[in-house]
Design an enzyme around this catalytic site. Sequence first.
Site, short mmCIF file in Angstrom:
data_model
loop_
_atom_site.label_atom_id
_atom_site.label_comp_id
_atom_site.label_asym_id
_atom_site.label_seq_id
_atom_site.Cartn_x
_atom_site.Cartn_y
_atom_site.Cartn_z
CE LYS A 66 -2.04 -1.16 3.91
NZ LYS A 66 -1.41 -2.47 4.18
NE ARG A 104 -5.19 -1.45 9.80
CZ ARG A 104 -4.10 -0.98 9.21
NH1 ARG A 104 -4.05 0.25 8.78
NH2 ARG A 104 -3.05 -1.75 9.07
NE ARG A 154 7.51 -2.67 6.29
CZ ARG A 154 6.20 -2.46 6.46
NH1 ARG A 154 5.50 -1.87 5.51
NH2 ARG A 154 5.61 -2.86 7.57
NE ARG A 187 5.57 -0.58 10.19
CZ ARG A 187 4.45 -0.58 9.47
NH1 ARG A 187 4.38 0.14 8.37
NH2 ARG A 187 3.40 -1.30 9.83
NE ARG A 204 1.57 -5.18 10.91
CZ ARG A 204 2.73 -5.04 10.26
NH1 ARG A 204 3.85 -5.54 10.76
NH2 ARG A 204 2.77 -4.39 9.13
P1 AP5 Z 1 4.76 -1.68 1.91
O1 AP5 Z 1 4.45 -0.82 0.75
O2 AP5 Z 1 5.49 -1.07 3.04
O3 AP5 Z 1 3.44 -2.44 2.42
P2 AP5 Z 1 2.15 -1.90 3.18
O4 AP5 Z 1 0.97 -2.53 2.52
O5 AP5 Z 1 2.18 -0.41 3.29
O6 AP5 Z 1 2.35 -2.62 4.58
P3 AP5 Z 1 2.22 -2.06 6.07
O7 AP5 Z 1 2.99 -3.00 6.94
O8 AP5 Z 1 2.54 -0.62 6.15
O9 AP5 Z 1 0.69 -2.28 6.31
P4 AP5 Z 1 -0.07 -2.31 7.62
O10 AP5 Z 1 -1.46 -2.18 7.18
O11 AP5 Z 1 0.24 -3.49 8.47
O12 AP5 Z 1 0.55 -1.08 8.46
P5 AP5 Z 1 0.06 0.40 8.77
O13 AP5 Z 1 1.25 1.24 8.88
O14 AP5 Z 1 -1.04 0.80 7.89
O15 AP5 Z 1 5.58 -2.95 1.36
C1 AP5 Z 1 5.99 -4.00 2.22
C2 AP5 Z 1 7.30 -4.63 1.74
O16 AP5 Z 1 7.08 -5.33 0.52
C3 AP5 Z 1 8.42 -3.63 1.44
O17 AP5 Z 1 9.63 -4.21 1.80
C4 AP5 Z 1 8.32 -3.42 -0.07
O18 AP5 Z 1 9.56 -3.02 -0.65
C5 AP5 Z 1 7.89 -4.80 -0.53
N1 AP5 Z 1 7.02 -4.78 -1.72
C6 AP5 Z 1 5.98 -3.93 -1.97
N2 AP5 Z 1 5.38 -4.23 -3.14
C7 AP5 Z 1 6.03 -5.31 -3.64
C8 AP5 Z 1 5.88 -6.10 -4.84
N3 AP5 Z 1 4.92 -5.84 -5.74
N4 AP5 Z 1 6.74 -7.13 -5.02
C9 AP5 Z 1 7.72 -7.40 -4.10
N5 AP5 Z 1 7.92 -6.70 -2.97
C10 AP5 Z 1 7.08 -5.66 -2.73
O19 AP5 Z 1 -0.57 0.21 10.24
C11 AP5 Z 1 0.26 -0.12 11.34
C12 AP5 Z 1 -0.55 -0.20 12.61
O20 AP5 Z 1 -1.18 1.08 12.89
C13 AP5 Z 1 -1.73 -1.19 12.62
O21 AP5 Z 1 -1.29 -2.50 12.94
C14 AP5 Z 1 -2.62 -0.60 13.72
O22 AP5 Z 1 -2.11 -0.86 14.99
C15 AP5 Z 1 -2.47 0.91 13.48
N6 AP5 Z 1 -3.47 1.46 12.54
C16 AP5 Z 1 -3.21 2.07 11.33
N7 AP5 Z 1 -4.35 2.47 10.75
C17 AP5 Z 1 -5.36 2.13 11.60
C18 AP5 Z 1 -6.78 2.27 11.54
N8 AP5 Z 1 -7.39 2.81 10.47
N9 AP5 Z 1 -7.51 1.80 12.58
C19 AP5 Z 1 -6.92 1.23 13.66
N10 AP5 Z 1 -5.57 1.05 13.76
C20 AP5 Z 1 -4.80 1.50 12.74
MG MG Z 2 2.28 0.98 4.89
#
Ligand code: AP5
Ligand code: MG
Length: 214
Positions: free
Chosen positions: A13, A88, A127, A160, A171
């Site tokens: 994402k 979410r 990552r 992270r 997660r």
């Molecule tokens: P990356 O682009 O970083 O993936 P991502 O989908 O952004 O993954 P996240 O870990 O950020 O998602 P998340 O939903 O768990 O975390 P968030 O920060 O939103 O890519 C990942 C890896 O893959 C990288 O190494 C990249 O290089 C590689 N890659 C990407 N595309 C690729 C491809 N096509 N091929 C190969 N490799 C690839 O949330 C974190 C925490 O915040 C949650 O757990 C929760 O506690 C809280 N939170 C956030 N939003 C809310 C909400 N709305 N409500 C409640 N809690 C929330």
């Molecule tokens: Mg992200």
Amino acid sequence: MRLIIMGPPGAGKGTQAKQIVKALDIPHISTGDIFRKNIEDKTELGKKVKSYLDGGKLVPDELTIDLVMDRLDQEDCKDGFLLDGFPRTIHQAEALEEGLKDRGKSLDRVLNIEVDPSILVERLSGRRVCTHCGASYHVTGNPPKEEGICDDCQAPLIQRQDDTEKTVLDRIGVYESQTAPLIDFYNGRDLLFTVDGSLPITKISEVLINELKK
Ligand code: AP5
Ligand code: MG
């Protein structure tokens, strides 16, 4: 355009959001990035949300929904935005829909990155993220030009705290039970566009940006 990008942890994402906001010139609003910045700055919000992020659990809706709606009311969002990591839960999605409706607005598209859970642990354990701009790299799949340094802003890259195998599995479980139902929710509103997240990063960007420019 008013957009959402969704998908399981590690779907890509954040990686795709960076390209889309550049192409469309709209702000990238990642709730995860907002929470992590508050934790780093030791704000009141940061203290309240730290244990949820560390445990891979969702931050309660009452700390999340108003935060997002306030952010969407800022001047830079008047012509559109890309939400990453919000909504979410169905409750968050309904609150967003209501909040936008109250403002005479609605969503244009929901981009859904579909990835088999079996590859997510490997993606997230390799990552590395930029401490300044949040850009994601991967030690083998998407390495920076210089090890440990962001290509764009030259800031150091870190791992992270929630990218340990156990927290990643937690997660993914939270995603499947609480967030995946949004796929049907947005499909029912004819807003969903799904892309295969196992394609190369540049190919996915091309597919998504072409779709949005149609
Ligand atoms: P990356 O682009 O970083 O993936 P991502 O989908 O952004 O993954 P996240 O870990 O950020 O998602 P998340 O939903 O768990 O975390 P968030 O920060 O939103 O890519 C990942 C890896 O893959 C990288 O190494 C990249 O290089 C590689 N890659 C990407 N595309 C690729 C491809 N096509 N091929 C190969 N490799 C690839 O949330 C974190 C925490 O915040 C949650 O757990 C929760 O506690 C809280 N939170 C956030 N939003 C809310 C909400 N709305 N409500 C409640 N809690 C929330
Ligand atoms: Mg992200």
